[in-house]
Design a protein around this motif. Sequence first.
Motif, PDB file in Angstrom:
ATOM      1  N   LYS A   1      -4.282  -0.535  -2.352  1.00  0.00           N
ATOM      2  CA  LYS A   1      -3.504  -2.007  -1.809  1.00  0.00           C
ATOM      3  C   LYS A   1      -3.918  -2.925  -2.622  1.00  0.00           C
ATOM      4  O   LYS A   1      -4.998  -3.145  -2.936  1.00  0.00           O
ATOM      5  CB  LYS A   1      -3.490  -1.934  -0.289  1.00  0.00           C
ATOM      6  CG  LYS A   1      -4.872  -2.257   0.016  1.00  0.00           C
ATOM      7  CD  LYS A   1      -5.042  -2.190   1.765  1.00  0.00           C
ATOM      8  CE  LYS A   1      -4.845  -0.862   2.166  1.00  0.00           C
ATOM      9  NZ  LYS A   1      -5.931  -0.133   1.879  1.00  0.00           N
TER      10      LYS A   1
ATOM     11  N   TRP B   1       0.885  -1.237  -0.086  1.00  0.00           N
ATOM     12  CA  TRP B   1      -0.093   0.066  -0.192  1.00  0.00           C
ATOM     13  C   TRP B   1       0.791   1.281   0.009  1.00  0.00           C
ATOM     14  O   TRP B   1       1.625   1.770   1.053  1.00  0.00           O
ATOM     15  CB  TRP B   1      -0.911  -0.010   1.375  1.00  0.00           C
ATOM     16  CG  TRP B   1      -1.886   1.059   1.231  1.00  0.00           C
ATOM     17  CD1 TRP B   1      -2.678   1.508  -0.068  1.00  0.00           C
ATOM     18  CD2 TRP B   1      -2.619   1.752   2.318  1.00  0.00           C
ATOM     19  NE1 TRP B   1      -3.430   2.437   0.355  1.00  0.00           N
ATOM     20  CE2 TRP B   1      -3.451   2.785   1.720  1.00  0.00           C
ATOM     21  CE3 TRP B   1      -2.308   1.686   3.847  1.00  0.00           C
ATOM     22  CZ2 TRP B   1      -4.122   3.480   2.712  1.00  0.00           C
ATOM     23  CZ3 TRP B   1      -3.337   2.730   4.443  1.00  0.00           C
ATOM     24  CH2 TRP B   1      -4.030   3.472   3.947  1.00  0.00           C
TER      25      TRP B   1
ATOM     26  N   PRO C   1      -0.373   4.678  -0.718  1.00  0.00           N
ATOM     27  CA  PRO C   1      -1.511   5.408  -0.964  1.00  0.00           C
ATOM     28  C   PRO C   1      -1.597   6.327  -2.332  1.00  0.00           C
ATOM     29  O   PRO C   1      -2.673   6.282  -2.911  1.00  0.00           O
ATOM     30  CB  PRO C   1      -2.033   5.968   0.400  1.00  0.00           C
ATOM     31  CG  PRO C   1      -1.540   5.297   1.295  1.00  0.00           C
ATOM     32  CD  PRO C   1       0.008   4.926   0.806  1.00  0.00           C
TER      33      PRO C   1
ATOM     34  N   GLN D   1       3.307   1.543   3.247  1.00  0.00           N
ATOM     35  CA  GLN D   1       3.608   0.636   4.493  1.00  0.00           C
ATOM     36  C   GLN D   1       2.773  -0.675   4.237  1.00  0.00           C
ATOM     37  O   GLN D   1       1.738  -0.746   3.812  1.00  0.00           O
ATOM     38  CB  GLN D   1       3.646   1.086   5.818  1.00  0.00           C
ATOM     39  CG  GLN D   1       2.177   1.118   6.414  1.00  0.00           C
ATOM     40  CD  GLN D   1       2.472   1.924   7.765  1.00  0.00           C
ATOM     41  OE1 GLN D   1       2.219   3.247   7.900  1.00  0.00           O
ATOM     42  NE2 GLN D   1       2.592   1.219   8.906  1.00  0.00           N
TER      43      GLN D   1
END
Lengths: 631, 391
Positions: free
Chosen positions: B174, B167, B169, B207
């Motif tokens: 994701k 992911w 963003p 992350q």
Amino acid sequence: MSETTLNPDMAPDDTAPDSAPSHMQHGGHDEPTGLWSWITTVDHKRIGIMYFLTSLVFLGIGGIEALIIRLQLFAPEQALISAETYNQLFTMHGTTMIFLVAMPMAVAFFNYVVPLQIGARDVAFPRLNALSYWIYLFGGIYLNVSWFFGAAPNNSWVGYAPLTNTVYNPGLNADFWVLGLSILGVSSIMGGVNFITTIIQLRAPGMKLMRMPIFTWMTFVTSFLLVTALPVIAVALILLAFDRFFATNFFVAASGGDPVLWQHLFWIFGHPEVYILVLPAFGAISDVIPAFSRKPLFGYPVVVYAGVLIGFIGWGVWSHHMFTSGLGPIADSFFVATTMIIAIPTGVKIFNWMATMWGGRIKFNTAMNFAIGLVALFTVGGLSGIMHSSAPVDLQQHDSYFVVAHFHYVIVGGILLGMFSGLYYWFPKVTGRFMDEKLGSWHFWTTLIGFNVTFFPMHFSGMYGMPRRTWTYSSELNVGLYNQLSTYGGFILAISTVILLWNIWKSARSGAEAGSNPWGAPSLEWSIPSPPHHYNFPALPTVQSREPMWHEAERKAIEAVTLAHPEVEPEMPNPSYWPILLALGVTATWALVMTGIWWVPLIGFAYTAFCTYMWAFEDPFAKKGAEVTHG
Amino acid sequence: MRFSRLAALAGVVLLAACAGEYPQSSIAPATDFAQRIQDLYFQIFLWTMGILAVVWIVLAYILVRFRERPDSPVPEQVHGHLGLEIAWTIVPALIVVAIAVPTIQATFDTQTPHPDAIVVDVIGHQYWWEFHYPEHGGQRTANELRLPVDQPVALRIWSDDVLHSFWVPQLGGKRDANPLRAVPEGDDITYNWIFMTPQETGTFMGQCAEFCGESHAIMGMRVVVESQEDFDQWLADWDTGHAPVTETAQAEIEAEPDAAALAGPQDPAGESAAPAVTGAEAAQQALIEEGRQAFAIGGCAGCHAINGDPSAGGVLGPNLTLLGRRSTIAAGWLENTPENLERWIADPRSFKPGVLMPGVDYPSDPPSFWPATNLSPEQVRAVAAYLFSLR
């Protein structure tokens, strides 16, 4: 009955200063007291009370877990607790709140209210009911005993494979989780069977299905979901237990197993589970709102069908929890469509509640406040649910704090507020006393404020990229402020819970006395004394409408039966200690699997078989040893 | 009117997010994929806010208008209204259709690869990311993905252990990293994919978004989107393990190693001690060489590979080629500085509990896997200097 005779106002006039004393004197005399009588009870009302109190204890435990979580997240890059402890805390917080609080709290109301609403003396299988409770209690204790081993489950409440495999999770943590949930599942399935049978078989004369109060209806739908959904998770847990204890490879990809299979099995259970949780709350406020609007529920059949439809469609939406799993656009689109469709009956319920209030005479008390709170706040959770029903959008929101905000609006804003509404509403029936309205007001407003301060900022922490289930977060994310607010809100919620507990304690002992129908409510449970006799109904009343207590002639006919003092008390099943002994056996059998020695659980199994045998040959109506006297 | 005001409000909220204050914002798109999601989200956001406004306003009206008053009459006992019921079933159904159609279009479009997409493998590990360029010569970097701007990319995603989820963003939604399933011979292995075209250069934060164990929270990454030329240069440098060296520069380095970037942190006095510069640089060069040797002695090379360092060929841990160019270490958790490298090498578990890497005085977890590195503080400093010099 014609509509013209329906008058919600006449009930309270008659709320019985004259009829109450007779039965209030009577209440309490006809039932044995003491610890042993509670341990061996098969009375649905006592079991309901035990369910409720136990779920409150677990609410406290789950709440404390949440507070520690919130302290750890108060500021970025903190390490108040270790990552491992954090993982155990959030796993147990989720598991506790779902399986040990929300479900059993609903079951507490099923137990206490449903037989009274349909005019039954007890549930269909009183001993089975007690068994459900004891298994729930022991399963909950077993899960929490893991803390004392320093090995509380750490695999999150969804327990995704392969993190639960012994390769990645060699300790006892996941063992406690797998076996604990298996134990609890047994309890829920038996509860479902019991309530389906009760509602089908034990309705009073004239209590047609379409005359049942909505709470009973939602219990009915929920019970079907329980007996159909819980076996799915049971299968998943057994497969996982085999992977863990016998080195099978159901979820081991390298051996051809499939971790995504776990997700399917979990969510085929997990999504109906959401409706298992929320429908009882919907049911409760569907009874509360008409009572305090002084109007019948708007569109009763539509509300019933909407609930049934939610129950059905709820089976076809599970993969909206798996939009990121890589199922492909065809499967994604299917689950997008079903998920969006389920929003329609849910919306219809909201509109029907509002239409019920429209044109009514709304009495604001704590029960009604919580019901209105549900309508307002569940809508927020429902609408953010629509956002992530859109698969591409969900790819951003999934597993972020946005989703955490969403489901807390559903679970706290929907379920918990609904349960609180039900508590304030039915408490006078249970105890014969009102809950304190002043404390109730404090409880309501602190809950409302604390809840929004806790969970609204999570929409932002999620949108700004904070994933859920994270022990800490980088200060670079710049979401410290939102997390700080959430932490403050969490403590406001803690205060509100303390107020609730104090209110329950105080009101149960010294609340204002309530008669048989203190709210002037329409349904059958309000026709009998508060608290009810242990046999509920001296004789079975005949029901002629959906709002029997709001039709004068009908109410009088019913009360002549339900408030009467019987010459001979109806015969009720004897207390039994086999439920608690059998529950110990079921729990021990599963728990002993942890030893990893194949024959050890067989000891528990043999004991369970023995208890089952003794149970089967116990005559519930055998001549009582000590004659119950009453005056 | 209300709708447009809401739209304006929503716009403000969304714009605030673009300001760069939130480097991991899910509403500040930098690829076509993220933009597509953003457009859809915005549309649904307006619908839902509209519904919320209607429900709350009507509810507020009801609560005020129909509250119990001393003179309230007995309410009319209405049981329902078929027309209303039909209306509030049909209208939401139409809204659902209005949301579902663009959703399903986007679901298919975003899962259709661009014909010219380059494939980059994303492999999740507890608790770091591996990035592999199968079409560019097999480079394997870690925790900092480099992509050329305006070039369609197909990220092929899987996991080496438990589930993870990739992911970033600003680059889009994701996608889970699933362990690869063993399939019967002849069958295709199924992968998860993300298709996108980065539209802006810059460094983007991301992350792991699927709970993956003890240090799930500390499994970050950076994605550097750069021009095609910079990207090609990086690939070329990767193969040699260092930046291109012209002949004059080579001579300079041999005579007087360029340690300007390195000297500062280790040698705060370096600037003022001008006459000693050459000595300090030589000392730095010696330190780097010592670090290169310690990297092998400590066993680091058993798990980590470094192009241009024949002794370092391990494949279990992150490839450390050109580590000095990365902006972070420890999977996006620490800024990449020699001090942080030292702290990390000495005691990785204090930053990332459950990490496999051993520290100076404790073995890997599980212990049978790799012993403690037993590096002295000087050696740790040397290794850090060596790794930081890889640029």
